[in-house]
Design a protein around this motif. Structure first.
Motif, PDB file in Angstrom:
ATOM      1  N   PRO A 123     -27.416 -57.396  -7.244  1.00 33.70           N
ATOM      2  CA  PRO A 123     -28.238 -57.415  -8.459  1.00 33.70           C
ATOM      3  C   PRO A 123     -29.063 -58.706  -8.529  1.00 33.70           C
ATOM      4  O   PRO A 123     -28.719 -59.705  -7.880  1.00 33.70           O
ATOM      5  N   PRO A 124     -30.176 -58.681  -9.267  1.00 36.00           N
ATOM      6  CA  PRO A 124     -30.982 -59.902  -9.399  1.00 36.00           C
ATOM      7  C   PRO A 124     -30.134 -61.065  -9.895  1.00 36.00           C
ATOM      8  O   PRO A 124     -29.258 -60.893 -10.761  1.00 36.00           O
ATOM      9  N   ASP A 125     -30.411 -62.226  -9.346  1.00 40.32           N
ATOM     10  CA  ASP A 125     -29.685 -63.431  -9.743  1.00 40.32           C
ATOM     11  C   ASP A 125     -30.071 -63.807 -11.165  1.00 40.32           C
ATOM     12  O   ASP A 125     -31.229 -64.161 -11.424  1.00 40.32           O
ATOM     13  N   PRO A 126     -29.152 -63.753 -12.123  1.00 42.35           N
ATOM     14  CA  PRO A 126     -29.499 -64.059 -13.517  1.00 42.35           C
ATOM     15  C   PRO A 126     -30.000 -65.487 -13.706  1.00 42.35           C
ATOM     16  O   PRO A 126     -30.835 -65.756 -14.568  1.00 42.35           O
ATOM     17  N   VAL A 127     -29.495 -66.400 -12.877  1.00 40.11           N
ATOM     18  CA  VAL A 127     -29.946 -67.795 -12.986  1.00 40.11           C
ATOM     19  C   VAL A 127     -31.418 -67.896 -12.589  1.00 40.11           C
ATOM     20  O   VAL A 127     -32.223 -68.545 -13.268  1.00 40.11           O
ATOM     21  N   GLN A 128     -31.775 -67.226 -11.476  1.00 34.12           N
ATOM     22  CA  GLN A 128     -33.170 -67.246 -11.045  1.00 34.12           C
ATOM     23  C   GLN A 128     -34.080 -66.565 -12.055  1.00 34.12           C
ATOM     24  O   GLN A 128     -35.208 -67.015 -12.306  1.00 34.12           O
ATOM     25  N   GLN A 129     -33.602 -65.474 -12.646  1.00 31.67           N
ATOM     26  CA  GLN A 129     -34.392 -64.786 -13.666  1.00 31.67           C
ATOM     27  C   GLN A 129     -34.652 -65.694 -14.855  1.00 31.67           C
ATOM     28  O   GLN A 129     -35.764 -65.756 -15.377  1.00 31.67           O
ATOM     29  N   ARG A 130     -33.620 -66.402 -15.299  1.00 35.46           N
ATOM     30  CA  ARG A 130     -33.765 -67.303 -16.447  1.00 35.46           C
ATOM     31  C   ARG A 130     -34.682 -68.465 -16.111  1.00 35.46           C
ATOM     32  O   ARG A 130     -35.480 -68.901 -16.956  1.00 35.46           O
ATOM     33  N   LEU A 131     -34.594 -68.962 -14.864  1.00 36.09           N
ATOM     34  CA  LEU A 131     -35.460 -70.063 -14.457  1.00 36.09           C
ATOM     35  C   LEU A 131     -36.930 -69.632 -14.451  1.00 36.09           C
ATOM     36  O   LEU A 131     -37.807 -70.385 -14.892  1.00 36.09           O
ATOM     37  N   ARG A 132     -37.195 -68.408 -13.945  1.00 37.09           N
ATOM     38  CA  ARG A 132     -38.576 -67.912 -13.933  1.00 37.09           C
ATOM     39  C   ARG A 132     -39.100 -67.722 -15.358  1.00 37.09           C
ATOM     40  O   ARG A 132     -40.248 -68.046 -15.653  1.00 37.09           O
ATOM     41  N   ALA A 133     -38.253 -67.192 -16.230  1.00 37.13           N
ATOM     42  CA  ALA A 133     -38.658 -67.000 -17.634  1.00 37.13           C
ATOM     43  C   ALA A 133     -38.922 -68.343 -18.301  1.00 37.13           C
ATOM     44  O   ALA A 133     -39.884 -68.494 -19.071  1.00 37.13           O
ATOM     45  N   LEU A 134     -38.072 -69.323 -18.004  1.00 38.63           N
ATOM     46  CA  LEU A 134     -38.251 -70.660 -18.582  1.00 38.63           C
ATOM     47  C   LEU A 134     -39.540 -71.296 -18.072  1.00 38.63           C
ATOM     48  O   LEU A 134     -40.290 -71.917 -18.841  1.00 38.63           O
ATOM     49  N   GLU A 135     -39.811 -71.138 -16.776  1.00 39.56           N
ATOM     50  CA  GLU A 135     -41.037 -71.684 -16.198  1.00 39.56           C
ATOM     51  C   GLU A 135     -42.271 -71.074 -16.858  1.00 39.56           C
ATOM     52  O   GLU A 135     -43.235 -71.774 -17.172  1.00 39.56           O
ATOM     53  N   GLU A 136     -42.232 -69.763 -17.106  1.00 38.29           N
ATOM     54  CA  GLU A 136     -43.354 -69.082 -17.757  1.00 38.29           C
ATOM     55  C   GLU A 136     -43.555 -69.594 -19.176  1.00 38.29           C
ATOM     56  O   GLU A 136     -44.683 -69.849 -19.602  1.00 38.29           O
ATOM     57  N   ARG A 137     -42.444 -69.770 -19.908  1.00 42.31           N
ATOM     58  CA  ARG A 137     -42.556 -70.279 -21.284  1.00 42.31           C
ATOM     59  C   ARG A 137     -43.091 -71.704 -21.308  1.00 42.31           C
ATOM     60  O   ARG A 137     -43.891 -72.064 -22.180  1.00 42.31           O
ATOM     61  N   LEU A 138     -42.639 -72.533 -20.357  1.00 41.14           N
ATOM     62  CA  LEU A 138     -43.113 -73.912 -20.306  1.00 41.14           C
ATOM     63  C   LEU A 138     -44.607 -73.969 -19.975  1.00 41.14           C
ATOM     64  O   LEU A 138     -45.338 -74.790 -20.535  1.00 41.14           O
TER      65      LEU A 138
END
Length: 349
Positions: free
Chosen positions: A29-44
């Motif tokens: 399954p997709p790595d939840p940590v990587q998903q959260r990091l990508r979402a955080l990068e987009e928000r920043l």
């Protein structure tokens, strides 16, 4: 070499297909940590863009306040072209557009001409890089409106994804012009012009093609002119901006007619407005071949217009928006052309 029987070939194909399907089902399954990091990068990234926009907006008031009444207003353009949930609450509501307006203080009692200034860039915005040009226009006695049409940066991810390159963004700009005339009684509706560079030059052209009776004159600098040709010489990442699901959804080869519909060179037959075009042979963004196609198309239609192709002008894509002598001379040529039709109080000599 002996050929395998058909039944064995079929069995091998089915076996490989089943193994591939099993691998897909058993993929981690997709790595939840990587998903959260990508979402955080987009928000920043969005937060950074919004903050930069707020600072830039403040600078407009500070640096133009001595010669102009400056305001930032909101009006509405058409609903989004792509609506993920058409039955959702408010799904078809008009898009709210922001724009800067400038009215010269020195000539507030006079009947003034209006110029619509269209910013460039895919997901660009109206920012302080245009400061010296807007100031030069105000000093001549023009009122100016500069819309941040749909897809502009600095208003959040949702607005960014409303982009409709060559489509409803044109309507946003036109609606801004109409708003300005409706809300400023000292503007002359018979003396309205429009100008822009690059993507802004393209929107300028599409506005005068679609609304020839509303604009007295237009200037298009290094304008994007042929999206089909453009998709051919740009990178994959650039093409993906257009084929994204929230945008056109298809590439040029998948829907060539839609890309033609949005390209000035394929709409040259519509020209009725006095027009000046500038480009340069060393443009590193809008290849000169695009503008040459536009010029050839206008000539083929028997249209009257003016143009100049500079030879390796210093600055390339930005050659007449910088501070060189050539740039200032080129802008003076633009201003003299506009003044023929708009008669500002203090025209460039």
């Amino acid at each position: 070499m002996k050929r395998l029987p058909n039944w064995l070939c079929l069995l091998l194909v089915l076996t490989v297909s089943a193994q591939a399907q099993e691998r897909g089902q058993n993929a981690p399954p997709p790595d939840p940590v990587q998903q959260r990091l990508r979402a955080l990068e987009e928000r920043l990234t969005t937060l950074e863009q919004t903050l930069a926009k707020d600072i830039d907006d403040l600078m407009w008031f500070q640096r133009m306040g001595d010669i102009a009444v400056v305001d930032k207003i909101k009006y509405t353009g058409p609903p989004p072209r792509v609506i993920p949930n058409p039955t959702g609450q408010g799904a078809g509501n008009p898009v709210i557009i922001s724009a800067f307006t400038f009215v010269p203080k020195k000539y507030q009692t006079a009947k003034l001409p209006l110029l619509v200034y269209v910013h460039g860039g895919v997901h660009g915005d109206f920012n302080m890089s245009s400061f010296h040009i807007v100031r030069e226009l105000i000093e001549q006695g023009y009122a100016v409106i500069a819309p941040d049409y749909r897809g502009s940066t600095g208003y959040g991810r949702g607005f960014w994804q409303l982009i409709d390159y060559g489509g409803r963004e044109n309507d946003d700009v036109y609606a801004g012009m109409k708003w300005m005339l409706e809300n400023h009684a000292n503007l002359d509706p018979q003396r309205v012009g429009i100008l822009g560079w690059s993507h802004g030059g393209m929107i300028t052209l599409m506005n005068i093609f679609d609304h020839p009776q509303d604009y007295k004159v237009a200037y298009a600098g290094v304008p994007v002119s042929d999206l089909i040709a453009r998709m051919g010489y740009k990178s994959d990442s650039y093409r993906e901006l257009f084929s994204a699901p929230y945008h056109l959804g298809k590439s040029a080869d998948q829907n060539v007619n839609e890309y033609k519909r949005r390209s000035p060179a394929w709409n040259a037959h519509k020209l009725q407005t006095p027009l000046l075009i500038h480009t340069t042979t060393n443009d590193e963004d809008v290849n000169v071949l695009e503008v040459e196609h536009l010029i050839q198309a206008l000539k083929a239609e028997g249209k009257k217009f003016e143009y100049k192709i500079y030879d390796n002008a210093p600055g390339g894509h930005a050659f007449n928006r910088i501070d060189t002598k050539l740039a200032k001379d080129s802008r003076a040529e633009i201003y003299r052309f506009l003044a023929q039709y708009l008669t500002p109080p203090n025209p460039v000599k």
